[in-house]
Scaffold this active site. Sequence first.
Site, PDB file in Angstrom:
ATOM      1  N   LYS A 116      40.107  52.296  43.764  1.00  0.00           N
ATOM      2  CA  LYS A 116      40.698  52.252  42.435  1.00  0.00           C
ATOM      3  C   LYS A 116      40.907  53.389  41.664  1.00  0.00           C
ATOM      4  CE  LYS A 116      38.900  49.790  39.037  1.00  0.00           C
ATOM      5  NZ  LYS A 116      38.456  50.543  37.813  1.00  0.00           N
ATOM      6  N   GLY A 162      33.312  52.974  39.281  1.00  0.00           N
ATOM      7  CA  GLY A 162      34.049  53.090  38.917  1.00  0.00           C
ATOM      8  C   GLY A 162      35.570  52.381  39.535  1.00  0.00           C
ATOM      9  N   GLY A 201      32.913  46.487  44.613  1.00  0.00           N
ATOM     10  CA  GLY A 201      32.636  45.317  44.880  1.00  0.00           C
ATOM     11  C   GLY A 201      33.606  44.500  44.990  1.00  0.00           C
ATOM     12  N   ASP A 229      38.257  42.668  38.186  1.00  0.00           N
ATOM     13  CA  ASP A 229      39.901  43.723  38.956  1.00  0.00           C
ATOM     14  C   ASP A 229      40.071  42.978  40.375  1.00  0.00           C
ATOM     15  OD1 ASP A 229      38.955  45.605  36.953  1.00  0.00           O
ATOM     16  OD2 ASP A 229      37.265  47.026  38.245  1.00  0.00           O
TER      17      ASP A 229
END
Length: 294
Positions: free
Chosen positions: A13, A103, A107, A141
């Site tokens: 992302k 960023g 993960g 996230d």
Amino acid sequence: MKNRSLTIKAYGKLNLFLDITGRRSDGYHLLKTVMQSVSVCDTLSFNLSCGTGIELKCSSPGFPLDSGNLIWKAIEAFYSHIGVKPAGKITVEVKKEIPSMAGMAGGSSDCAAALAAMNELYGTGLPLTELCSIGVRLGADVPFALTGGTVLCEGIGEKLTVLPAPPEMYFAAVKPQAGISTASAYAIYDSLPVKPEQNYAEFESALKSSDLNGIAKGMFNALEAAADADEIKKAKRRLLELGAVNSMMTGSGSAVFGIFANRSDAERCIEKMSDYSFARTLVPINKGWEIIKG
């Protein structure tokens, strides 16, 4: 038992907008961030066979292969949630493409893909909302990575509002050598005497009207002020010099991306920035994961 296997893509992302709106009593920061799934992905191959335990395989240096890995944690959390004992040994072979400490949710995306894969392997049919309720306990996230697309994430990341897909655009993304830990970025942000600000309403309006220039102008990342690294500034400057409409760091860094109106310009930019260990032309996509074999 009969072996079962599947292969799943876990997409990365970019943050198009990231503001910090407060902090909870437990220390978690409250966010207002627009995340966009993009075309770089890790590939996870799962195999359920006779035996016991979890085994992770990956040739990328520094990739953890033990219980500290979010894939491992996702598998254990899945078993705990459905209340069954493992039916065999789970082996996961990971091909990494999303850079670490960038960023770009490498993960978290792997974690989300692991939950989706286990749901498929065991045929449990858990709905997305239930997978997200497991995932948010593993990482802020993860619910976004399960949902994918263009999403406004609020709270600590668990409050999701799906937004319209952006207009046609291309990203030139590079990762400077320096890596930035999320914890360090937030700690530095907290110490800033003056916090950066930006108008989210203007950004959202540009997104909803498919105004590429307005989106680029309205992009914002509050954590850039906490990542005052020369490498990041240099990458942003080079992207702009090579024709990006705007450039910005994603998440807590250190990856930086530029927005382009057409693919050829983005690809020419990446050709001239091939000295970076990660330098890719990326496009927005509407999913966080995808089963490609199973």
